[in-house]
Design an enzyme around this catalytic site. Sequence first.
Site, short mmCIF file in Angstrom:
data_model
loop_
_atom_site.label_atom_id
_atom_site.label_comp_id
_atom_site.label_asym_id
_atom_site.label_seq_id
_atom_site.Cartn_x
_atom_site.Cartn_y
_atom_site.Cartn_z
N SER A 285 0.82 -1.21 0.00
CA SER A 285 0.00 0.00 0.00
C SER A 285 0.86 1.26 0.00
O SER A 285 2.01 1.26 0.44
CB SER A 285 -0.90 0.03 1.23
OG SER A 285 -1.67 -1.15 1.31
N1 SAH Z 1 -1.06 -4.94 3.95
C1 SAH Z 1 -0.34 -5.24 2.72
C2 SAH Z 1 -1.14 -4.86 1.51
C3 SAH Z 1 -1.15 -5.98 0.52
S1 SAH Z 1 -2.33 -5.88 -0.77
C4 SAH Z 1 1.05 -4.62 2.73
O1 SAH Z 1 1.35 -3.85 3.65
O2 SAH Z 1 1.86 -4.94 1.85
C5 SAH Z 1 -3.67 -6.82 -0.10
C6 SAH Z 1 -3.41 -8.26 0.21
O3 SAH Z 1 -4.66 -8.83 0.60
C7 SAH Z 1 -2.89 -9.11 -0.94
O4 SAH Z 1 -1.69 -9.73 -0.56
C8 SAH Z 1 -4.00 -10.15 -1.15
O5 SAH Z 1 -3.52 -11.43 -1.51
C9 SAH Z 1 -4.66 -10.17 0.20
N2 SAH Z 1 -6.04 -10.68 0.24
C10 SAH Z 1 -7.05 -10.42 -0.62
N3 SAH Z 1 -8.17 -11.08 -0.24
C11 SAH Z 1 -7.85 -11.77 0.90
C12 SAH Z 1 -8.56 -12.65 1.77
N4 SAH Z 1 -9.83 -12.97 1.56
N5 SAH Z 1 -7.89 -13.15 2.83
C13 SAH Z 1 -6.58 -12.87 3.06
N6 SAH Z 1 -5.86 -12.05 2.27
C14 SAH Z 1 -6.48 -11.51 1.21
#
Ligand code: SAH
Length: 226
Positions: free
Chosen positions: A75
């Site tokens: 993010s």
């Molecule tokens: N907090 C992260 C942001 C990653 S983007 C950071 O600091 O890098 C969002 C993430 O949510 C992705 O890795 C994606 O695989 C995950 N995601 C999406 N749907 C999800 C679900 N139902 N359960 C767990 N993770 C999920």
Amino acid sequence: MNTHPLPPAMLKGEGMTSQRARDRLVAKLKEEGIKDARVLDVIRNVPRHHFIDQALHSRAYENTALPIGHGQTISQPWVVARMSEALLEFGVPQKVLEIGTGSGYQATVLAGLVPQVFTVERIEELLRQARRRFRQLGLPQIRSRHDDGKLGWSDEAPFDAIILTAAGDTVPTQLLDQLSPTGVLVAPVGSPSSQTLIRMRGDGNGDFSQEELAAVSFVPLLGGIG
Ligand code: SAH
């Protein structure tokens, strides 16, 4: 000021990943309305370059989202700061659940602010890399799990705060069920083209108040595990 200091190993960095680059990012976040000194301090100290591929290291302290593979992104720092600030505004939550570990950056920022972080990721390879980073940075206060985050982490509930870092049409009810009665939940909600960052807060009697914090752009909250 920071009650859960991050390990000194985090302070290292050279060139584009130097302390000066991090200071510039923090100055930018302040200009863009981030006020919580605890949050700014942690963002200054966490090595964001550690959470992305080496080829992108020169961009690690830009205020932008960056690719982390598997079609996912780390993010934007402003969003990480705003969400962290929103979680802390009514007091420091003891136990926080994050849905969407991704690179592990948001979880690491939270680990500098609260005592216990639980984080769930559906893509196993991303989780494996994030776990390696947590180990290298010495962050035993982060516990992680490979699962569909829409289901939460029921064995560890209730949580004082829940943060979603992927956007769904609505907040899954299982997650609201795992929030403590006066807990705070921050999540992007909406369609891929139009999302709003919302904060929900329990009133202690089973009802929630809801407010809109900002327009945002997140990857989708998917079902099942990857
Ligand atoms: N907090 C992260 C942001 C990653 S983007 C950071 O600091 O890098 C969002 C993430 O949510 C992705 O890795 C994606 O695989 C995950 N995601 C999406 N749907 C999800 C679900 N139902 N359960 C767990 N993770 C999920």
